[in-house]
Every structure is written in structure tokens, then in C-alpha cells.
Design a protein around this motif. Structure first.
Motif, PDB file in Angstrom:
ATOM      1  N   VAL A   1       0.858  -1.201   0.212  1.00  0.00           N
ATOM      2  CA  VAL A   1       0.356   0.546  -0.455  1.00  0.00           C
ATOM      3  C   VAL A   1       0.507   1.169   0.207  1.00  0.00           C
ATOM      4  O   VAL A   1       0.397   2.081  -0.512  1.00  0.00           O
ATOM      5  N   ALA A   2       1.831   1.095   0.737  1.00  0.00           N
ATOM      6  CA  ALA A   2       2.827   2.476   0.797  1.00  0.00           C
ATOM      7  C   ALA A   2       3.710   3.000  -0.639  1.00  0.00           C
ATOM      8  O   ALA A   2       2.958   3.887  -0.636  1.00  0.00           O
ATOM      9  N   LEU A   3       3.989   2.392  -0.766  1.00  0.00           N
ATOM     10  CA  LEU A   3       4.135   1.793  -2.008  1.00  0.00           C
ATOM     11  C   LEU A   3       3.537   3.298  -3.201  1.00  0.00           C
ATOM     12  O   LEU A   3       4.406   4.035  -4.260  1.00  0.00           O
ATOM     13  N   PRO A   4       2.036   2.219  -4.158  1.00  0.00           N
ATOM     14  CA  PRO A   4       1.503   3.535  -4.757  1.00  0.00           C
ATOM     15  C   PRO A   4       1.506   4.695  -4.011  1.00  0.00           C
ATOM     16  O   PRO A   4       1.004   6.023  -4.582  1.00  0.00           O
ATOM     17  N   LEU A   5       1.060   4.853  -2.465  1.00  0.00           N
ATOM     18  CA  LEU A   5       0.972   5.778  -1.710  1.00  0.00           C
ATOM     19  C   LEU A   5       2.006   7.145  -2.449  1.00  0.00           C
ATOM     20  O   LEU A   5       1.684   8.491  -2.974  1.00  0.00           O
ATOM     21  N   ALA A   6       2.935   6.568  -2.351  1.00  0.00           N
ATOM     22  CA  ALA A   6       4.328   7.501  -2.886  1.00  0.00           C
ATOM     23  C   ALA A   6       4.119   8.167  -3.681  1.00  0.00           C
ATOM     24  O   ALA A   6       4.366   8.870  -4.585  1.00  0.00           O
ATOM     25  N   ASP A   7       3.577   6.861  -4.863  1.00  0.00           N
ATOM     26  CA  ASP A   7       3.873   6.980  -6.207  1.00  0.00           C
ATOM     27  C   ASP A   7       2.171   8.802  -6.849  1.00  0.00           C
ATOM     28  O   ASP A   7       3.324   9.027  -7.416  1.00  0.00           O
ATOM     29  N   HIS A   8       1.379   8.888  -5.570  1.00  0.00           N
ATOM     30  CA  HIS A   8      -0.036   9.112  -5.894  1.00  0.00           C
ATOM     31  C   HIS A   8       0.793  11.072  -4.712  1.00  0.00           C
ATOM     32  O   HIS A   8       0.111  11.984  -4.399  1.00  0.00           O
ATOM     33  N   GLY A   9       2.428  10.663  -4.489  1.00  0.00           N
ATOM     34  CA  GLY A   9       2.676  12.042  -3.659  1.00  0.00           C
ATOM     35  C   GLY A   9       2.517  12.080  -2.194  1.00  0.00           C
ATOM     36  O   GLY A   9       3.114  13.451  -1.807  1.00  0.00           O
ATOM     37  N   PHE A  10       2.047  11.302  -1.682  1.00  0.00           N
ATOM     38  CA  PHE A  10       1.851  11.514  -0.108  1.00  0.00           C
ATOM     39  C   PHE A  10       3.194  10.990   0.574  1.00  0.00           C
ATOM     40  O   PHE A  10       3.739  10.377  -0.740  1.00  0.00           O
ATOM     41  N   ARG A  11       2.850  11.464   1.371  1.00  0.00           N
ATOM     42  CA  ARG A  11       4.500  11.088   2.364  1.00  0.00           C
ATOM     43  C   ARG A  11       4.663  10.247   3.578  1.00  0.00           C
ATOM     44  O   ARG A  11       3.538  10.778   4.861  1.00  0.00           O
ATOM     45  N   VAL A  12       4.735   9.339   3.170  1.00  0.00           N
ATOM     46  CA  VAL A  12       4.652   7.853   4.424  1.00  0.00           C
ATOM     47  C   VAL A  12       5.426   7.603   4.821  1.00  0.00           C
ATOM     48  O   VAL A  12       6.676   7.691   4.401  1.00  0.00           O
ATOM     49  N   HIS A  13       4.915   7.283   6.293  1.00  0.00           N
ATOM     50  CA  HIS A  13       5.008   6.724   7.621  1.00  0.00           C
ATOM     51  C   HIS A  13       4.758   4.907   7.797  1.00  0.00           C
ATOM     52  O   HIS A  13       3.621   5.788   7.780  1.00  0.00           O
ATOM     53  N   GLY A  14       5.790   4.178   7.479  1.00  0.00           N
ATOM     54  CA  GLY A  14       4.944   2.982   7.314  1.00  0.00           C
ATOM     55  C   GLY A  14       5.715   2.031   8.926  1.00  0.00           C
ATOM     56  O   GLY A  14       6.633   2.063   9.063  1.00  0.00           O
ATOM     57  N   VAL A  15       4.805   1.826  10.087  1.00  0.00           N
ATOM     58  CA  VAL A  15       5.190   0.855  10.917  1.00  0.00           C
ATOM     59  C   VAL A  15       4.688  -0.015  10.907  1.00  0.00           C
ATOM     60  O   VAL A  15       3.868  -0.775  10.539  1.00  0.00           O
ATOM     61  N   GLU A  16       5.828  -1.238  12.046  1.00  0.00           N
ATOM     62  CA  GLU A  16       5.529  -2.603  10.842  1.00  0.00           C
ATOM     63  C   GLU A  16       6.561  -3.237  12.470  1.00  0.00           C
ATOM     64  O   GLU A  16       7.157  -2.595  12.918  1.00  0.00           O
ATOM     65  N   THR A  17       5.583  -4.756  12.582  1.00  0.00           N
ATOM     66  CA  THR A  17       6.252  -5.057  13.887  1.00  0.00           C
ATOM     67  C   THR A  17       7.283  -6.007  13.248  1.00  0.00           C
ATOM     68  O   THR A  17       8.594  -6.435  14.386  1.00  0.00           O
ATOM     69  N   SER A  18       7.919  -6.420  12.596  1.00  0.00           N
ATOM     70  CA  SER A  18       8.376  -7.785  11.277  1.00  0.00           C
ATOM     71  C   SER A  18       9.706  -6.846  10.637  1.00  0.00           C
ATOM     72  O   SER A  18       9.561  -6.174   9.910  1.00  0.00           O
ATOM     73  N   GLU A  19      10.730  -7.355  11.760  1.00  0.00           N
ATOM     74  CA  GLU A  19      12.077  -7.069  10.956  1.00  0.00           C
ATOM     75  C   GLU A  19      12.321  -7.826   8.725  1.00  0.00           C
ATOM     76  O   GLU A  19      12.676  -6.717   8.318  1.00  0.00           O
ATOM     77  N   GLY A  20      12.275  -8.613   9.219  1.00  0.00           N
ATOM     78  CA  GLY A  20      11.000  -9.417   7.722  1.00  0.00           C
ATOM     79  C   GLY A  20      10.771  -9.172   7.099  1.00  0.00           C
ATOM     80  O   GLY A  20      11.005  -8.414   5.656  1.00  0.00           O
ATOM     81  N   MET A  21       9.485  -7.843   6.825  1.00  0.00           N
ATOM     82  CA  MET A  21       9.015  -7.839   5.751  1.00  0.00           C
ATOM     83  C   MET A  21       9.543  -6.275   6.167  1.00  0.00           C
ATOM     84  O   MET A  21       9.994  -5.860   4.700  1.00  0.00           O
ATOM     85  N   LEU A  22      10.182  -5.546   6.949  1.00  0.00           N
ATOM     86  CA  LEU A  22      10.511  -3.683   6.258  1.00  0.00           C
ATOM     87  C   LEU A  22      12.051  -3.999   5.806  1.00  0.00           C
ATOM     88  O   LEU A  22      12.167  -3.458   5.448  1.00  0.00           O
ATOM     89  N   ALA A  23      12.458  -5.724   6.017  1.00  0.00           N
ATOM     90  CA  ALA A  23      13.660  -5.693   4.389  1.00  0.00           C
ATOM     91  C   ALA A  23      13.338  -5.749   3.270  1.00  0.00           C
ATOM     92  O   ALA A  23      13.385  -5.107   2.779  1.00  0.00           O
ATOM     93  N   ARG A  24      11.855  -6.167   3.559  1.00  0.00           N
ATOM     94  CA  ARG A  24      11.855  -6.857   1.635  1.00  0.00           C
ATOM     95  C   ARG A  24      11.134  -5.002   1.637  1.00  0.00           C
ATOM     96  O   ARG A  24      11.156  -5.042   0.363  1.00  0.00           O
ATOM     97  N   LEU A  25      10.362  -4.234   2.210  1.00  0.00           N
ATOM     98  CA  LEU A  25      10.352  -2.908   1.438  1.00  0.00           C
ATOM     99  C   LEU A  25      11.467  -2.270   1.176  1.00  0.00           C
ATOM    100  O   LEU A  25      11.443  -1.619   0.479  1.00  0.00           O
ATOM    101  N   ALA A  26      12.800  -2.819   1.709  1.00  0.00           N
ATOM    102  CA  ALA A  26      14.094  -2.321   1.491  1.00  0.00           C
ATOM    103  C   ALA A  26      14.472  -1.811   0.859  1.00  0.00           C
ATOM    104  O   ALA A  26      14.941  -1.241   0.047  1.00  0.00           O
ATOM    105  N   GLU A  27      14.061  -2.823   0.432  1.00  0.00           N
ATOM    106  CA  GLU A  27      14.255  -4.122  -1.263  1.00  0.00           C
ATOM    107  C   GLU A  27      13.317  -3.777  -2.303  1.00  0.00           C
ATOM    108  O   GLU A  27      14.403  -2.503  -3.774  1.00  0.00           O
ATOM    109  N   LYS A  28      12.369  -2.861  -1.966  1.00  0.00           N
ATOM    110  CA  LYS A  28      11.827  -2.612  -2.540  1.00  0.00           C
ATOM    111  C   LYS A  28      11.769  -1.034  -2.971  1.00  0.00           C
ATOM    112  O   LYS A  28      11.081  -0.305  -4.111  1.00  0.00           O
ATOM    113  N   ASP A  29      11.990  -0.062  -1.639  1.00  0.00           N
ATOM    114  CA  ASP A  29      12.624   1.598  -1.928  1.00  0.00           C
ATOM    115  C   ASP A  29      13.637   1.548  -1.724  1.00  0.00           C
ATOM    116  O   ASP A  29      13.519   2.296  -1.210  1.00  0.00           O
TER     117      ASP A  29
END
Length: 290
Positions: free
Chosen positions: A95-123
Motif C-alpha cells: 500500500v505504501a509504495l502506491p501512496l508514495a507514487d501519488h505524492g503522499f508522505r508516508v511513514h510505515g510502522v511494522e513489527t516485523s524486521e523481515g517485512m521491513l527488509a523486503r520493503l527496503a529492497e522495493k524502495d
């Protein structure tokens, strides 16, 4: 990528532009005096279970669940261009990456380090500000134009106390003129389920995941057991527990946190919500009480 912070630290990057004042409110939306706080006895057990489950599936999560760009398209109609958004349960950024594509300033909170590692690869550009923290006790000492809790993230709090605490966290991060958007589901069908419901989902072209869902109606808990079968790998199982919410119950939790319902839909295209069908989404929009 932006530095990943913990919820106990001041968020870097964008927060340097949106200075936190001495009373803990950000320049783009001050928190009211006497803001509600979370129950002290909220255990966070649901957070711990969800974190382990998310870590186990992080590498294949995008293969199992597709992106949802229509959420960003809906938020464009709800708030101003370039608005600040806090997404709870940012995961891999579906959800966050399409939000950024639309110009939103996004903070994303996550409890899983594994999920955030995947986000880092995609962003790699670091458009999303990631925060590693407990959704139940979250306090970033600032507010946002929109607080977004998609994909049943509120249901990941497995007890009533945890859900009350998470709703308080949502409220204290919402600007006085902001919006809260929460996606849950109509629990009508699940509430009368008396045996395990087993489904099979493809994990891209790499394998399948078999999910078994059991329901405990008395506590409104759902036990989800997933077993992942990937080519060339031993099967891997993981489990999580959720607590489903009736729409009226969600409204009560919101009222406790001084939020009022503005609208409710059965989808991101603002389809009318009439209840009674467990296949339907429940998209609820709230505003802070004056």
C-alpha cells in the motif's frame, strides 16, 4: 533508503522538516491536551504472535497477496495532495509504495524486521519512512493527516484490551482535522463457522501455501495456520491469532478513543455497506471529535 527507526526514537528524515514541538506535537497537526492513552495492562501478545507469523512469510508475502493500488486512489479523494500518511502494518509496501507514487508522505510502522527488509529492497530511494515498533503502544509524538490501518491490521490485536490500546494509538497520531481509515471485514459468516476452513493459495510460481482457519466465537478469535510448500525446500509452518470485530464494535472502540464515524463502505470504490456478508470488506472512515 531512509534509516529505519524504532517507535521509541524520533523518526528521522521527514521529521527533520516537520519539527516536533516541546509538547510532542508535529508542526502539521498538534495533539490535543489531555489526549487519551492506552490501557496500561495491554499485553501486546497479539503483536508478538503477528510478528513471528509475518517474519515467517516475509520472503513470499508478495507472491501470496497482490498489491492494492486502489487504496491510494481512494485516499486521493479523501485528503489534500501531498498529505502525511501513517500506515500501520506497512509490511512489504503493497500500500505504501502506491501512496508514495501519488505524492503522499508516508511513514510505515511494522513489527516485523523481515517485512521491513523486503520493503527496503522495493524502495531503494527511501520514499517510505519505516518505523519498527509495537502497533499497540505506538507513540511517535506527532500527528498525521491520515492514519491508515488496512488489511485487518486492527484484528491482529488478539484481545479487547489490545484493540482498545491500538485504537488509542491511532487517535493520538491523527491530526485534529485528519482522518482515520480502517479496513476490517464483515464477520457474519465466520462467526457461525463450526469447523476448520482450509484453502490453498499459489505462492507465485514457486509453490503453494495451505491455510487452515478455525474460529472461536466466544472470544471472536480466529486461528490461522499456514504451511508453505516451495520448490526445493522443506515445508514451513507458521500460525497467528486474530480477533474479528463487528462494525458496531469498531464504532464503540472508536468512540472510546474520541473518534466519530464519517462513512462506511464495502470497498475502496465507496460501495455501500449493508452487512451480513462475510465476503465483504468493511472500510470505515473516522474523524476526531472536537
Amino acid at each position: 533508503m531512509s534509516e529505519t527507526t524504532t517507535a521509541a526514537e524520533t523518526v528521522t528524515d521527514e521529521m527533520t522538516a516537520e519539527t516536533v514541538t516541546a509538547d510532542g506535537a508535529a508542526a502539521d497537526g498538534a495533539a490535543a491536551d489531555g489526549a487519551v492513552t492506552a490501557p496500561a495492562d495491554a499485553s501486546g501478545l497479539g503483536t508478538a504472535i503477528t510478528t513471528a507469523y509475518s517474519d515467517a512469510l516475509a520472503d513470499v508475502y508478495d507472491d501470496i497477496y497482490p498489491g492494492t493500488p486502489e487504496i491510494a486512489e481512494y485516499l486521493v479523494t479523501l485528503t489534500k495532495p501531498g498529505a502525511s500518511v501513517l500506515e500501520l502494518g506497512v509490511g512489504t509496501g503493497r500500500v505504501a509504495l502506491p501512496l508514495a507514487d501519488h505524492g503522499f508522505r508516508v511513514h510505515g510502522v511494522e513489527t516485523s524486521e523481515g517485512m521491513l527488509a523486503r520493503l527496503a529492497e522495493k524502495d531503494p530511494e527511501g520514499r517510505i519512512t519505516p518505523v519498527l515498533g509495537d502497533l499497540v503502544q505506538l507513540d511517535l509524538e506527532r500527528t498525521f493527516d491520515v492514519v491508515l490501518a488496512p488489511f485487518n491490521v486492527l484484528c491482529c490485536a488478539m484481545t479487547v484490551d489490545e484493540q482498545i490500546a491500538m485504537m488509542h494509538a491511532i487517535a493520538r497520531h491523527t491530526a485534529a482535522d485528519g482522518h482515520v481509515v480502517i479496513e476490517t471485514f464483515d464477520p457474519s459468516d465466520h462467526h457461525v463457522q463450526r469447523k476448520a476452513d482450509v484453502t490453498t493459495r499459489p505462492a507465485g510460481t514457486r509453490g503453494v501455501v495451505i491455510e487452515s482457519l478455525e474460529v472461536l466465537p466466544a472470544s471472536q478469535n480466529m486461528l490461522l495456520n499456514s504451511t508453505l510448500f516451495l520448490d526445493g525446500a522443506a515445508p514451513k509452518s507458521s500460525s497467528t491469532v486474530m480477533r474479528y470485530l463487528w462494525p458496531s464494535e469498531l464504532d464503540l472502540l472508536a468512540a472510546i478513543a474520541r473518534l466519530e464515524l464519517v462513512s462506511r463502505y464495502s470497498g475502496w470504490q465507496e460501495q455501500p455497506f449493508d452487512g451480513g456478508d462475510g465476503r465483504k470488506m468493511c472500510v470505515s472512515v473516522f474523524r476526531p471529535l472536537a
